[in-house]
Design an enzyme around this catalytic site. Structure first.
Site, PDB file in Angstrom:
ATOM      1  N   ASP A  96       0.981  -0.993  -0.306  1.00  0.00           N
ATOM      2  CA  ASP A  96       0.170   0.417  -0.205  1.00  0.00           C
ATOM      3  C   ASP A  96       1.023   1.201   0.332  1.00  0.00           C
ATOM      4  O   ASP A  96       2.130   1.253   0.265  1.00  0.00           O
ATOM      5  CB  ASP A  96      -0.749  -0.280   1.177  1.00  0.00           C
ATOM      6  CG  ASP A  96      -0.384   0.229   3.029  1.00  0.00           C
ATOM      7  OD1 ASP A  96       1.330   0.231   2.501  1.00  0.00           O
ATOM      8  OD2 ASP A  96      -0.846  -0.043   3.641  1.00  0.00           O
ATOM      9  N   GLN A 195     -11.037   7.219  -4.268  1.00  0.00           N
ATOM     10  CA  GLN A 195     -11.888   8.086  -2.743  1.00  0.00           C
ATOM     11  C   GLN A 195     -12.643   8.758  -3.423  1.00  0.00           C
ATOM     12  O   GLN A 195     -13.426   8.483  -4.114  1.00  0.00           O
ATOM     13  CB  GLN A 195     -10.855   8.527  -2.448  1.00  0.00           C
ATOM     14  CG  GLN A 195      -9.380   8.268  -1.939  1.00  0.00           C
ATOM     15  CD  GLN A 195     -10.148   6.775  -0.774  1.00  0.00           C
ATOM     16  OE1 GLN A 195     -11.528   6.792   0.174  1.00  0.00           O
ATOM     17  NE2 GLN A 195      -9.102   6.206  -0.399  1.00  0.00           N
ATOM     18  N   ASP A 272      -7.817  -7.392   0.291  1.00  0.00           N
ATOM     19  CA  ASP A 272      -7.008  -7.630   0.759  1.00  0.00           C
ATOM     20  C   ASP A 272      -7.567  -7.434   2.706  1.00  0.00           C
ATOM     21  O   ASP A 272      -8.547  -6.519   3.055  1.00  0.00           O
ATOM     22  CB  ASP A 272      -6.509  -7.353   1.129  1.00  0.00           C
ATOM     23  CG  ASP A 272      -5.844  -5.875   1.654  1.00  0.00           C
ATOM     24  OD1 ASP A 272      -5.434  -5.208   2.983  1.00  0.00           O
ATOM     25  OD2 ASP A 272      -6.322  -4.778   1.302  1.00  0.00           O
ATOM     26  N   CYS A 310     -13.045 -28.824   6.828  1.00  0.00           N
ATOM     27  CA  CYS A 310     -11.839 -28.261   6.510  1.00  0.00           C
ATOM     28  C   CYS A 310     -10.128 -29.944   6.412  1.00  0.00           C
ATOM     29  O   CYS A 310     -10.359 -30.030   7.019  1.00  0.00           O
ATOM     30  CB  CYS A 310     -10.955 -27.002   7.194  1.00  0.00           C
ATOM     31  SG  CYS A 310      -9.773 -26.246   6.827  1.00  0.00           S
ATOM     32  N   CYS A 312      -7.257 -28.284   6.439  1.00  0.00           N
ATOM     33  CA  CYS A 312      -5.467 -27.713   6.847  1.00  0.00           C
ATOM     34  C   CYS A 312      -5.073 -28.489   8.003  1.00  0.00           C
ATOM     35  O   CYS A 312      -5.916 -29.210   8.456  1.00  0.00           O
ATOM     36  CB  CYS A 312      -5.925 -26.475   6.889  1.00  0.00           C
ATOM     37  SG  CYS A 312      -6.864 -25.694   9.019  1.00  0.00           S
ATOM     38  N   CYS A 315      -6.928 -28.147  11.157  1.00  0.00           N
ATOM     39  CA  CYS A 315      -8.107 -29.025  11.146  1.00  0.00           C
ATOM     40  C   CYS A 315      -8.150 -30.521  11.273  1.00  0.00           C
ATOM     41  O   CYS A 315      -8.694 -31.621  11.503  1.00  0.00           O
ATOM     42  CB  CYS A 315      -9.102 -28.650  10.143  1.00  0.00           C
ATOM     43  SG  CYS A 315      -9.699 -27.537  10.648  1.00  0.00           S
ATOM     44  N   HIS A 341      -5.692 -22.091   9.684  1.00  0.00           N
ATOM     45  CA  HIS A 341      -6.766 -22.117   9.547  1.00  0.00           C
ATOM     46  C   HIS A 341      -7.927 -20.953   8.890  1.00  0.00           C
ATOM     47  O   HIS A 341      -8.169 -21.351   7.693  1.00  0.00           O
ATOM     48  CB  HIS A 341      -7.930 -22.567  11.111  1.00  0.00           C
ATOM     49  CG  HIS A 341      -9.384 -22.893  10.153  1.00  0.00           C
ATOM     50  ND1 HIS A 341      -9.580 -24.195   9.363  1.00  0.00           N
ATOM     51  CD2 HIS A 341     -10.611 -22.065   9.944  1.00  0.00           C
ATOM     52  CE1 HIS A 341     -10.830 -23.484   9.374  1.00  0.00           C
ATOM     53  NE2 HIS A 341     -11.273 -22.552   9.938  1.00  0.00           N
TER      54      HIS A 341
END
Length: 379
Positions: A96, A195, A272, A310, A312, A315, A341
């Site tokens: 940014d 903006q 994001d 899940c 991952c 999990c 996760h």
């Protein structure tokens, strides 16, 4: 729009909603859109190894210009070979402009057309950021995608305040573009930022001011800053058919599951947010059946996975009871597992949305997700 370093392929647009599936080609790899981008403020996604980010499906991550300018300094990062080498990440990076942090973190800011004088949040030292300075810092950091220096107007600003910030953002964009062109850094794509707060005429005017500088992408800033989600969606509805269609569209600072779905349906390609890792550090997980606060007593003897749907690492190997124990004893491993996760969950959500766009069932995907998740807005 294409050149030798960046190009965007729009593969499919959903006829009912305008949701888009595409591919953004960059010097450090391709990005399939729509995409959620984890945030690595200090050149690291908090609590998650880069190798695990890749396994989770991270195609691109963010770093923060303001914070890296403060520590360790953009010149040091440049000496290290740029962010990619400094943080050992060989996939695309976006930085940014530092504008939001300059306004939200700095004390006693003095904003003029020339730039912004502000105090460091680290040691109180005085600094002056101009559009040209922001471009220089981002060039030193070396990200693939860089953002123009803008003035974000918060929710609650008056029309006149919002207009002044929008006009200044437009003027600063011209200076950013000239500085970026003069640098000759063709391997960095500069995105302008729309903006205008919640005022549609200001958003429309800001978009027109951005259009001459849209080469590789365009961003929407100043949303998800306190306004009700319905207002954000209304602004996105207004902008959807007015934004350029041949470049990716980036909605800044948005990352809850419902906002990712609603933003995608409104033609946004890139998102994001720090939400995934921030709430993980507080013991909260995003699951296919809604939010789970594992620190709660109800999970003390719950020996089931965090999310049965899940796969991952968290999990597959650990239970809610164990995660609760980690969180309540302050063990960093708990935050690490929950962060991994949550990021994995959001990547899978975006992959599902992409498949739904390609398969012409976006609205059905949205309906089924909310039915299971507990409704829109229930993150």
């Amino acid at each position: 729009m294409n050149d030798e370093f960046f190009s965007y392929e729009l593969i499919k647009t959903d006829s009912k909603t305008g949701a888009r599936a595409g591919v953004l080609h960059t010097p450090h790899g391709d990005i399939e859109t729509p995409v959620y981008m984890p945030v690595g403020t200090q050149a690291t996604v908090k609590g998650v190894f880069p190798r695990d980010l890749k396994e989770a499906g991270s195609q691109i991550i963010l770093s923060n210009t303001y914070h890296l300018y403060m520590r360790p300094g953009d010149e040091l990062v440049k000496k290290a070979g740029g962010l990619h080498k400094f943080m050992n990440w060989d996939r695309p990076i976006l930085t940014d402009s530092g504008g939001f942090q300059v306004f939200s973190l700095g004390k006693l800011n003095k904003i003029t057309d020339a730039g912004v004088e502000f105090s460091s949040n680290v040691d109180g030292s005085k600094h002056f950021f101009t559009p040209e300075k922001a471009m220089q810092v981002e060039e030193n950091l070396g990200a693939d995608i860089i953002m123009a220096f803008d003035q974000c107007s918060e929710y609650g600003f008056t029309y006149d305040q919002s207009k002044a910030a929008m006009l200044r953002t437009g003027a600063w964009l011209e200076r950013c573009y000239k500085a970026h062109e003069a640098s000759g850094r063709k391997q960095q794509a500069l995105f302008p930022i729309i903006q205008g707060n919640v005022f549609k005429d200001l958003r429309g005017e800001s978009l027109k001011r951005c259009e001459p500088f849209v080469t590789h992408g365009i961003a929407i800033g100043g949303l998800s800053v306190g306004e009700p989600k319905e207002i954000m969606y209304d602004v996105l509805d207004f902008l959807q058919d007015k934004m350029p269609g041949d470049v990716p569209r980036y909605l800044m600072g948005v990352g809850s599951p419902d906002c990712l779905i609603e933003g995608t349906i409104r033609g946004v390609d890139m998102f994001d947010c720090v939400l995934a890792t921030r709430i993980a550090r507080n013991g909260t997980a995003i699951t296919s059946h809604g939010r789970v606060v594992v620190r709660n007593g109800r999970y003390k003897e719950d020996f089931t996975p965090l999310d049965s749907e899940c796969d991952c690492y968290c999990c597959k190997h650990y239970t809610k009871a164990y995660l609760r124990h980690l969180v309540n004893t302050g063990e960093m491993f708990g935050a690490m597992l929950l962060s991994l996760h949550n990021i994995t969950f959001l990547h899978k959500l975006m992959h599902g949305l992409r498949e739904a766009i390609l398969g012409d069932y976006v609205l059905d995907f949205r309906k089924e997700f909310y039915e299971k998740y507990g409704g829109e807005g229930k993150w």
